[in-house]
Design an enzyme around this catalytic site. Structure first.
Site, PDB file in Angstrom:
ATOM      1  N   GLU A   1      -4.961  -0.359  12.926  1.00 53.27           N
ATOM      2  CA  GLU A   1      -5.964  -0.376  14.274  1.00 53.27           C
ATOM      3  C   GLU A   1      -6.146  -1.286  15.080  1.00 53.27           C
ATOM      4  O   GLU A   1      -6.343  -1.607  15.796  1.00 53.27           O
ATOM      5  CB  GLU A   1      -7.264   0.647  13.928  1.00 53.27           C
ATOM      6  CG  GLU A   1      -8.302  -0.386  13.199  1.00 53.27           C
ATOM      7  CD  GLU A   1      -8.001   0.227  11.616  1.00 53.27           C
ATOM      8  OE1 GLU A   1      -8.883  -0.012  10.778  1.00 53.27           O
ATOM      9  OE2 GLU A   1      -7.042   0.813  11.105  1.00 53.27           O
TER      10      GLU A   1
ATOM     11  N   CYS B   1      -7.161   1.269   3.912  1.00 49.36           N
ATOM     12  CA  CYS B   1      -7.337   0.269   3.619  1.00 49.36           C
ATOM     13  C   CYS B   1      -8.690   0.545   2.245  1.00 49.36           C
ATOM     14  O   CYS B   1      -7.165   1.249   1.850  1.00 49.36           O
ATOM     15  CB  CYS B   1      -8.719  -0.476   3.896  1.00 49.36           C
ATOM     16  SG  CYS B   1      -8.681  -1.785   3.159  1.00 49.36           S
TER      17      CYS B   1
ATOM     18  N   HIS C   1      -4.802  -2.482   7.767  1.00 50.62           N
ATOM     19  CA  HIS C   1      -4.977  -1.802   9.553  1.00 50.62           C
ATOM     20  C   HIS C   1      -5.171  -1.880  10.579  1.00 50.62           C
ATOM     21  O   HIS C   1      -4.664  -2.418  11.388  1.00 50.62           O
ATOM     22  CB  HIS C   1      -6.979  -2.508   9.759  1.00 50.62           C
ATOM     23  CG  HIS C   1      -7.842  -2.996   8.317  1.00 50.62           C
ATOM     24  ND1 HIS C   1      -8.577  -1.632   8.443  1.00 50.62           N
ATOM     25  CD2 HIS C   1      -8.026  -3.764   7.146  1.00 50.62           C
ATOM     26  CE1 HIS C   1      -9.758  -1.546   7.380  1.00 50.62           C
ATOM     27  NE2 HIS C   1      -9.399  -3.035   6.839  1.00 50.62           N
TER      28      HIS C   1
END
Length: 563
Positions: free
Chosen positions: A535, A403, A533
């Protein structure tokens, strides 16, 4: 529907989320379909406007919900896809009740905490618990409900009362309570009084725990367990010890060794649920894979050192999903993970006044096997991030930008390769420079900050002639991937042609082809940035591909992994 409530006493942040997730995982290994709900007693509608330093990471779901980080734990452990409805806050409940009152749903009655707020909480739990959360599309068998904060707090009182009522609404055989408490060790002695008081307060509010899970730095001695059993109105086998372990992935195994599912089965009559043989078989495979993974972790000796250059490093929970994604990837690469926390401001020239921090920070960056710049907001520390990114690019050190980290890489490349020395971001330098490489997205509100970013699951399309991309290979050569987003700013399309002409490839773009999603350098061991993102979708047994590639490159095994 069976409900397992997890509450906490003595202090917050005691590990309720991990215990709740681990309990849910154990249900899944038996073949049950499991969902989860997190109750947060704060007045915010959601976690979206809260500082990471105040409350930890904001986790983003497929539907764009900005929720408590514990929902990330549930998704990672249970491999489910939750919705914003799975996170209940005081703000949501009160807004819901007030909206109904304005519509006249209460027919002129005096609207009160009891019964109207407590009934709204119970209805919410019942409704959301039935929503399918896995690939089966079927209603869950078990719902784990975690009550955030500490029992006895003023703000959680309506939720405790709602749960007291709910145990009768759901039925005694459908409701179980796990209370997590702290057993401190003072001068070598294990103290049970905090747990006794916490359970006494809980029972005074009308809730009796079926299991007391004791958090402690060490294993509990038998006299300690017996004392807690005696004064907390539970049997000795209902007192579980959750002591500190080398990895949180061992917690499900620890709970299983203490027969937590058998204890819950006595209360919930789980034998009355007909389980599909296919789910039971999947559960057995899941448990075998989990045990294999954790046993492998204990036998790993080679290490990989990652420098995480961030701006919220004083509270590690600010990057909890990033940490977990690195851990998942390290397990897959069979490496012991060491994260060196680098405060980005310490890398900036102005920080030289504090020589110790300045040189320590640069030592961590220069000696790292890989450099990661995660997401964030605001100008503070960004020049330090740019400096770390420059080091990684010029010295062929694996780099992953998430990001803000992608935007940092774009600014650094524009400054030092394109020669646009005043290149910057409209977010970081509102007085903006002559060359705004990062601009505000036109569809995003500049006046309302809550829930107005580009949020949730969105497609990213790999561009033509990008088969060389290492990241694309890790995605299996797919044309399109779906990942979760949370951002207000984007790469300025006006500069894309110049950047690509200078060697910075935007290998992934959104479905319109206008918004840059993935950047990658072709002649670098691993230099990747993602606007999304990754994750948020990483799982213990299925690591996120950008993190996996980064960890593998940092470990020197990327080509082997791709092959």
């Amino acid at each position: 529907m069976k409900y397992v409530v997890v509450s906490g006493g003595v202090i917050s942040g005691i590990g309720k989320g991990v215990i709740a997730s681990s309990t849910g995982l154990l249900f899944k290994t038996r073949g049950f379909k499991v969902s989860a709900i997190k109750i947060d007693p704060y007045m915010n509608i959601d976690a979206g406007t809260m500082s990471p330093l105040e409350h930890g990471e904001v986790f983003v779901l497929d539907d764009g919900g900005e929720v408590d980080l514990d929902l990330g734990n549930y998704e990672r452990y249970l491999n489910v896809t939750l919705t914003r409805e799975n996170n209940i806050t005081t703000g949501k409940i009160y807004s819901h009740v007030i909206e109904r009152e304005r519509k006249g749903d209460y027919l002129g009655k005096t609207v009160q905490v009891v019964p109207h707020i407590t009934e709204a909480i119970q209805e919410w739990i019942e409704r959301v618990a039935k929503i399918p959360v896995d690939d089966s599309g079927e209603e869950p068998d078990v719902c784990i409900v975690e009550l955030g904060g500490t029992v006895g707090d003023i703000e959680s009182a309506p939720f405790v009362e709602a749960l007291r009522q709910f145990q009768f609404r759901a039925g005694v055989e459908n409701f179980a309570l796990i209370h997590v408490s702290l057993v401190p060790v003072v001068n070598g002695e294990q103290k049970t009084k905090p747990t006794q008081v916490a359970v006494r307060d809980l029972r005074g509010l009308g809730l009796t725990p079926d299991i007391v899970a004791c958090r402690c730095t060490q294993k509990l001695e038998k006299p300690t367990t017996d004392k807690i059993s005696m004064f907390c109105h539970v049997g000795p086998d209902q007192v579980l010890v959750v002591h500190d372990l080398s990895s949180i992935y061992h917690v499900p195994i620890l709970l299983d060794q203490q027969k937590i599912i058998q204890q819950l089965s006595k209360k919930l009559k789980l034998e009355n649920i007909d389980l599909a043989p296919s789910f039971v078989a999947k559960g057995v495979c899941l448990w075998n894979d989990w045990k294999h993974l954790t046993s492998t972790h204990d036998r790993m000796f080679e290490t990989v050192n990652i420098a995480l250059v961030g701006k919220y490093t004083h509270l590690k929970d600010s990057y909890i999903s990033v940490i977990k994604s690195l851990e998942h990837s390290a397990l897959r690469c069979q490496r012991k993970l060491t994260i060196n926390w680098v405060e980005a401001t310490d890398l900036e020239p102005d920080a030289e006044t504090n020589r110790v921090n300045f040189h320590k920070a640069w030592h961590e960056v220069c000696s790292a096997d890989g450099i990661l710049v995660p997401g964030g907001f605001g100008r503070r520390g960004t020049e330090g991030m740019i400096a770390a990114c420059k080091w990684a690019r010029e010295n062929k050190v694996p780099y992953l930008g998430i990001c803000l980290g992608l935007q940092i890489a774009v600014i650094e490349y524009a400054r030092n390769v394109l020669g646009l020395h005043d290149a910057h971001s409209e977010e970081l330098a509102p007085e903006t420079p002559q060359h705004p490489l990062i601009v505000f997205m036109p569809e995003v509100s500049k006046t309302h900050l809550g829930g107005t970013m580009r949020l949730g699951l969105r497609p990213t399309k790999f561009q033509k002639d990008t088969e060389w991309s290492k990241l694309r290979k890790l995605y299996g050569g797919m044309d399109t991937v779906h990942e979760r987003h949370r951002h207000r700013y984007e790469v300025n399309p006006k500069y894309v042609a110049d950047l690509e002409g200078a060697g910075l490839s935007f290998v992934g773009k959104d479905d319109s082809g206008e918004r840059m999603e993935i950047l990658e350098l072709k002649d670098h061991p691993w230099f990747v940035g993602t606007q999304y993102h990754p994750e948020y979708l990483s799982r213990v047994l299925n690591p996120s591909k950008p993190y996996l590639g980064f960890l593998a490159a940092s470990s020197g095994i990327l080509n082997t992994l791709i092959d």
